[in-house]
Design a protein around this motif. Structure first.
Motif, PDB file in Angstrom:
ATOM      1  N   VAL A 122      97.661  18.594   9.887  1.00  0.00           N
ATOM      2  CA  VAL A 122      96.254  18.267   9.646  1.00  0.00           C
ATOM      3  C   VAL A 122      95.379  19.482   9.953  1.00  0.00           C
ATOM      4  N   ASP A 123      95.615  20.095  11.115  1.00  0.00           N
ATOM      5  CA  ASP A 123      94.813  21.265  11.493  1.00  0.00           C
ATOM      6  C   ASP A 123      95.554  22.012  12.599  1.00  0.00           C
ATOM      7  N   VAL A 124      95.309  23.301  12.667  1.00  0.00           N
ATOM      8  CA  VAL A 124      95.907  24.100  13.739  1.00  0.00           C
ATOM      9  C   VAL A 124      94.981  25.257  14.060  1.00  0.00           C
ATOM     10  N   GLY A 125      94.946  25.641  15.328  1.00  0.00           N
ATOM     11  CA  GLY A 125      94.076  26.741  15.720  1.00  0.00           C
ATOM     12  C   GLY A 125      94.212  27.040  17.200  1.00  0.00           C
ATOM     13  N   VAL A 126      93.333  27.892  17.679  1.00  0.00           N
ATOM     14  CA  VAL A 126      93.372  28.310  19.076  1.00  0.00           C
ATOM     15  C   VAL A 126      91.949  28.371  19.610  1.00  0.00           C
ATOM     16  N   LEU A 127      91.740  27.814  20.798  1.00  0.00           N
ATOM     17  CA  LEU A 127      90.466  28.010  21.507  1.00  0.00           C
ATOM     18  C   LEU A 127      90.632  29.261  22.363  1.00  0.00           C
ATOM     19  N   ARG A 128      89.678  30.164  22.252  1.00  0.00           N
ATOM     20  CA  ARG A 128      89.780  31.395  23.044  1.00  0.00           C
ATOM     21  C   ARG A 128      88.589  31.524  23.990  1.00  0.00           C
ATOM     22  N   THR A 129      88.834  32.052  25.195  1.00  0.00           N
ATOM     23  CA  THR A 129      87.723  32.390  26.087  1.00  0.00           C
ATOM     24  C   THR A 129      88.011  33.781  26.638  1.00  0.00           C
ATOM     25  N   THR A 130      86.948  34.492  26.942  1.00  0.00           N
ATOM     26  CA  THR A 130      87.121  35.869  27.402  1.00  0.00           C
ATOM     27  C   THR A 130      87.231  35.937  28.921  1.00  0.00           C
ATOM     28  N   SER A 131      88.144  36.790  29.382  1.00  0.00           N
ATOM     29  CA  SER A 131      88.405  36.887  30.816  1.00  0.00           C
ATOM     30  C   SER A 131      87.250  37.539  31.571  1.00  0.00           C
ATOM     31  N   SER A 132      86.241  38.049  30.840  1.00  0.00           N
ATOM     32  CA  SER A 132      85.105  38.653  31.546  1.00  0.00           C
ATOM     33  C   SER A 132      84.145  37.587  32.074  1.00  0.00           C
ATOM     34  N   LEU A 133      84.282  36.358  31.623  1.00  0.00           N
ATOM     35  CA  LEU A 133      83.414  35.284  32.110  1.00  0.00           C
ATOM     36  C   LEU A 133      84.029  34.611  33.336  1.00  0.00           C
ATOM     37  N   PRO A 134      83.181  34.023  34.202  1.00  0.00           N
ATOM     38  CA  PRO A 134      83.756  33.277  35.333  1.00  0.00           C
ATOM     39  C   PRO A 134      84.537  32.066  34.825  1.00  0.00           C
ATOM     40  N   VAL A 135      85.508  31.651  35.630  1.00  0.00           N
ATOM     41  CA  VAL A 135      86.436  30.601  35.211  1.00  0.00           C
ATOM     42  C   VAL A 135      85.715  29.316  34.818  1.00  0.00           C
ATOM     43  N   TRP A 136      84.602  28.979  35.523  1.00  0.00           N
ATOM     44  CA  TRP A 136      83.926  27.710  35.197  1.00  0.00           C
ATOM     45  C   TRP A 136      83.271  27.761  33.830  1.00  0.00           C
ATOM     46  N   GLU A 137      82.791  28.927  33.420  1.00  0.00           N
ATOM     47  CA  GLU A 137      82.215  29.019  32.067  1.00  0.00           C
ATOM     48  C   GLU A 137      83.311  28.933  31.018  1.00  0.00           C
ATOM     49  N   ARG A 138      84.464  29.504  31.328  1.00  0.00           N
ATOM     50  CA  ARG A 138      85.591  29.416  30.396  1.00  0.00           C
ATOM     51  C   ARG A 138      86.056  27.974  30.256  1.00  0.00           C
ATOM     52  N   LEU A 139      86.063  27.235  31.374  1.00  0.00           N
ATOM     53  CA  LEU A 139      86.491  25.830  31.327  1.00  0.00           C
ATOM     54  C   LEU A 139      85.495  24.975  30.544  1.00  0.00           C
ATOM     55  N   VAL A 140      84.209  25.288  30.654  1.00  0.00           N
ATOM     56  CA  VAL A 140      83.202  24.543  29.883  1.00  0.00           C
ATOM     57  C   VAL A 140      83.397  24.809  28.382  1.00  0.00           C
ATOM     58  N   THR A 141      83.727  26.052  28.033  1.00  0.00           N
ATOM     59  CA  THR A 141      84.006  26.390  26.629  1.00  0.00           C
ATOM     60  C   THR A 141      85.211  25.596  26.113  1.00  0.00           C
ATOM     61  N   ILE A 142      86.247  25.502  26.944  1.00  0.00           N
ATOM     62  CA  ILE A 142      87.432  24.731  26.543  1.00  0.00           C
ATOM     63  C   ILE A 142      87.087  23.253  26.401  1.00  0.00           C
ATOM     64  N   GLU A 143      86.285  22.738  27.338  1.00  0.00           N
ATOM     65  CA  GLU A 143      85.865  21.334  27.250  1.00  0.00           C
ATOM     66  C   GLU A 143      85.155  21.073  25.904  1.00  0.00           C
ATOM     67  N   LYS A 144      84.218  21.959  25.563  1.00  0.00           N
ATOM     68  CA  LYS A 144      83.482  21.783  24.300  1.00  0.00           C
ATOM     69  C   LYS A 144      84.425  21.847  23.111  1.00  0.00           C
ATOM     70  N   GLY A 145      85.373  22.778  23.166  1.00  0.00           N
ATOM     71  CA  GLY A 145      86.321  22.934  22.064  1.00  0.00           C
ATOM     72  C   GLY A 145      87.205  21.702  21.894  1.00  0.00           C
ATOM     73  N   VAL A 146      87.733  21.196  22.999  1.00  0.00           N
ATOM     74  CA  VAL A 146      88.612  20.013  22.929  1.00  0.00           C
ATOM     75  C   VAL A 146      87.805  18.817  22.423  1.00  0.00           C
ATOM     76  N   ASP A 147      86.584  18.656  22.936  1.00  0.00           N
ATOM     77  CA  ASP A 147      85.724  17.550  22.467  1.00  0.00           C
ATOM     78  C   ASP A 147      85.480  17.650  20.961  1.00  0.00           C
ATOM     79  N   ALA A 148      85.259  18.871  20.476  1.00  0.00           N
ATOM     80  CA  ALA A 148      85.000  19.049  19.038  1.00  0.00           C
ATOM     81  C   ALA A 148      86.228  18.661  18.203  1.00  0.00           C
ATOM     82  N   TRP A 149      87.423  19.029  18.691  1.00  0.00           N
ATOM     83  CA  TRP A 149      88.657  18.648  17.968  1.00  0.00           C
ATOM     84  C   TRP A 149      88.861  17.134  17.996  1.00  0.00           C
TER      85      TRP A 149
END
Lengths: 177, 177
Positions: free
Chosen positions: B29-56
């Motif tokens: 159906v669909d395939v992809g990768v959520l990416r976050t940059t290591s220059s951001l603090p871990v909590w901002e990266r986790l929020v990005t992942i949360e948004k990405g998973v919610d969108a999927w």
């Protein structure tokens, strides 16, 4: 400033809110523990922790959230749940724009007792004294959460100024390139 | 059934959606990768992942989410971030009532290749064949996410029936007490 300290855990997650600033007396706002039962799957336990942290953020509107920094070399049997509880707590704060800070156990011990290798009883005793409480907050997770909040109030100012200076310097260097 | 497979990670989080059922052809159906940059603090990266998973989850409305089970003995340098990304993914699914399942890497390898110790290339090759794709999904995290989804479709039925039977039996025993 008002700080919510969180001692993360899946079975017991210590929560403590402290008001204060450097050089002035600290005051206890609230303290408690979020509990989840080990008979539930980990994702249901994490959702319970998310709801609990959100409720504390709603009620106390802290200026910052201080969470214990978890190391991979910590106790292996509970480390995954602890890391995940810490992750959820970070996300709860970050997505509403509340600044997050991580402090190591030895930073916390050093801040409240002057000794980075103090034991739990000593940390609990100092938290009781610094907040002028009648009795030591229990369980230890609750006292540890208050110690995290106190650590952040006392270290927060200096740390934030340092980070701001580093960021400003990085910006300058970047501009000259 | 439609399954969202997630290969959790803080830098790259593999996402793969597969439709299928036991004994019938699978379809991508669909395939992809959520990416976050290591220059951001871990909590901002986790929020990005949360948004990405919610969108999927919003877009694909899966019947279940299959996530790789993380072990404390895994690679220490990235284990905390991986555990936290997995925790966020679980919470995104659980709070909207989507069933969550964890599968170990060896369960996934055994399901798609017949060999619990297969290497990444072999898993990627089998995912490509099983979904009748022209090329292997890249990066490996994306192929691993699809392998997780396929594993869940193939194991899910049996596992769910077993759990239902155990729950029914526990209820009976409880009722007789």
């Amino acid at each position: 400033m008002r700080v919510l300290g969180i001692d993360p855990g899946l079975t017991r997650c210590g929560m403590g809110v402290v008001d204060g600033s450097i050089g002035r007396p600290l005051s206890l706002v609230d303290v408690g523990v979020l509990r989840t039962t080990s008979s539930l799957p980990v994702w249901e336990r994490l959702v319970t922790i998310e709801k609990g942290v959100d409720a504390w953020l709603d009620e106390h509107q802290p200026d910052a959230v201080a969470i214990e920094r978890i190391f991979a070399r910590s106790d292996v049997s509970t480390i995954m749940g602890t890391a995940q509880a810490a992750g959820i707590a970070m996300v709860c704060a970050a997505r509403r724009g509340v600044p997050v800070a991580l402090h190591t156990p030895s930073e916390v011990k050093a801040a409240v007792s002057g000794n980075g290798r103090a034991d739990k009883a000593q940390v609990g005793l100092m938290v009781t004294r610094l907040l002028r409480l009648d009795a030591m907050p229990k369980p230890a997770d609750a006292a540890d959460a208050l110690a995290l909040a106190i650590t952040h109030i006392w270290r927060g100012g200096a740390q934030n100024r340092l980070e701001a200076a580093v960021a400003a310097q990085a910006l300058k260097v970047g501009a000259h390139k």
